[in-house]
Design an enzyme around this catalytic site. Structure first.
Site, PDB file in Angstrom:
ATOM      1  N   CYS A  85      31.151  40.904  -8.138  1.00  0.00           N
ATOM      2  CA  CYS A  85      30.325  41.947  -8.728  1.00  0.00           C
ATOM      3  C   CYS A  85      29.581  42.707  -7.621  1.00  0.00           C
ATOM      4  O   CYS A  85      30.219  43.289  -6.751  1.00  0.00           O
ATOM      5  CB  CYS A  85      29.407  41.382  -9.801  1.00  0.00           C
ATOM      6  N   HIS A 195      33.620  39.268 -13.220  1.00  0.00           N
ATOM      7  CA  HIS A 195      33.057  37.930 -13.032  1.00  0.00           C
ATOM      8  C   HIS A 195      34.106  36.880 -13.382  1.00  0.00           C
ATOM      9  O   HIS A 195      34.298  36.570 -14.564  1.00  0.00           O
ATOM     10  CB  HIS A 195      31.837  37.742 -13.934  1.00  0.00           C
ATOM     11  N   GLU A 197      33.807  33.773 -13.068  1.00  0.00           N
ATOM     12  CA  GLU A 197      33.110  32.613 -13.645  1.00  0.00           C
ATOM     13  C   GLU A 197      32.786  32.816 -15.115  1.00  0.00           C
ATOM     14  O   GLU A 197      32.422  31.856 -15.802  1.00  0.00           O
ATOM     15  CB  GLU A 197      31.836  32.302 -12.842  1.00  0.00           C
TER      16      GLU A 197
END
Length: 215
Positions: A85, A195, A197
């Site tokens: 990001c 992202h 994650e």
């Protein structure tokens, strides 16, 4: 600690959802240490640089822990770095946000600018267009969706690879109002605008792919 697991330093410079990134890396098989210590971040097998919020604030926080120098030193030694990001955005020359032009780490030439889209932020799931010889997206379906939350991105790649200490870049694109860079793979330096994650199984697969390149 897992026997034989790769060590990943998760750089703590006051920006980023560190715990979700830590959990995702651990699920991918890494031994993770959240740290702002120069030597720890320098010597881990891999370094992950997160980032959320304003570009200028992220750069200020990064410099406060000498993160720009850590990134530069690691890359000079061919040691893997992954930005996520705003952690991707600060790798470029500069970011323009709210009329403020802030110098970045300048590992890649290019400007981070506001997306020209009717709805901002670009928030939610989107597909990407990865190159055929990608390592980050190896084994991931072309129609896989990744989770984005951002209003700014690099929308043009202005890099002349001649004279660059890194290898020729592999560029992955996405669209929201227009094309923007969703990921870059460039020798030891990789980054994603989305992202991983927060991207479920495909994000976990991407992190495992990145970890395959750790020494």
């Amino acid at each position: 600690m897992g026997a034989g697991n790769k060590s990943v330093a998760l750089l703590d410079y006051g920006s980023g959802n560190l715990r979700s990134a830590q959990r995702a890396l651990e699920r991918a098989g890494a031994d993770v240490e959240i740290t702002s210590d120069f030597e720890t971040a320098l010597n881990a097998d891999g370094l992950l640089v997160p980032g959320v919020g304003a570009y200028a604030a992220c750069m200020a926080g990064l410099k406060a822990v000498r993160g720009d120098r850590i990134i530069g030193r690691r890359l000079a030694g061919g040691r893997p770095v992954l930005g996520i990001c705003v952690g991707m955005q600060i790798l470029f020359s500069h970011g323009v946000e709210g009329g403020v032009d802030t110098p970045g780490c300048d590992e890649w030439p290019g400007a981070v600018t506001r997306l020209d889209a009717p709805v901002l932020p670009h928030m939610g799931w989107n597909t990407v267009e990865a190159p055929a010889d990608t390592k980050l997206f190896a084994g991931i379906d072309d129609d896989a969706r990744f989770y984005f939350v951002h209003s700014y991105a690099v929308q043009e790649w202005g890099m002349d690879s001649e004279g660059s200490p890194l290898t020729a870049p592999q560029l992955t694109w996405s669209e929201h109002g227009g094309r923007f860079l969703a990921a870059v793979e460039n020798g030891p330096l990789s980054a994603t605008q989305f992202h991983p994650e927060k991207s479920g199984d495909v994000g976990a697969e991407l992190l495992r792919n990145w970890m395959k390149g750790l020494a």
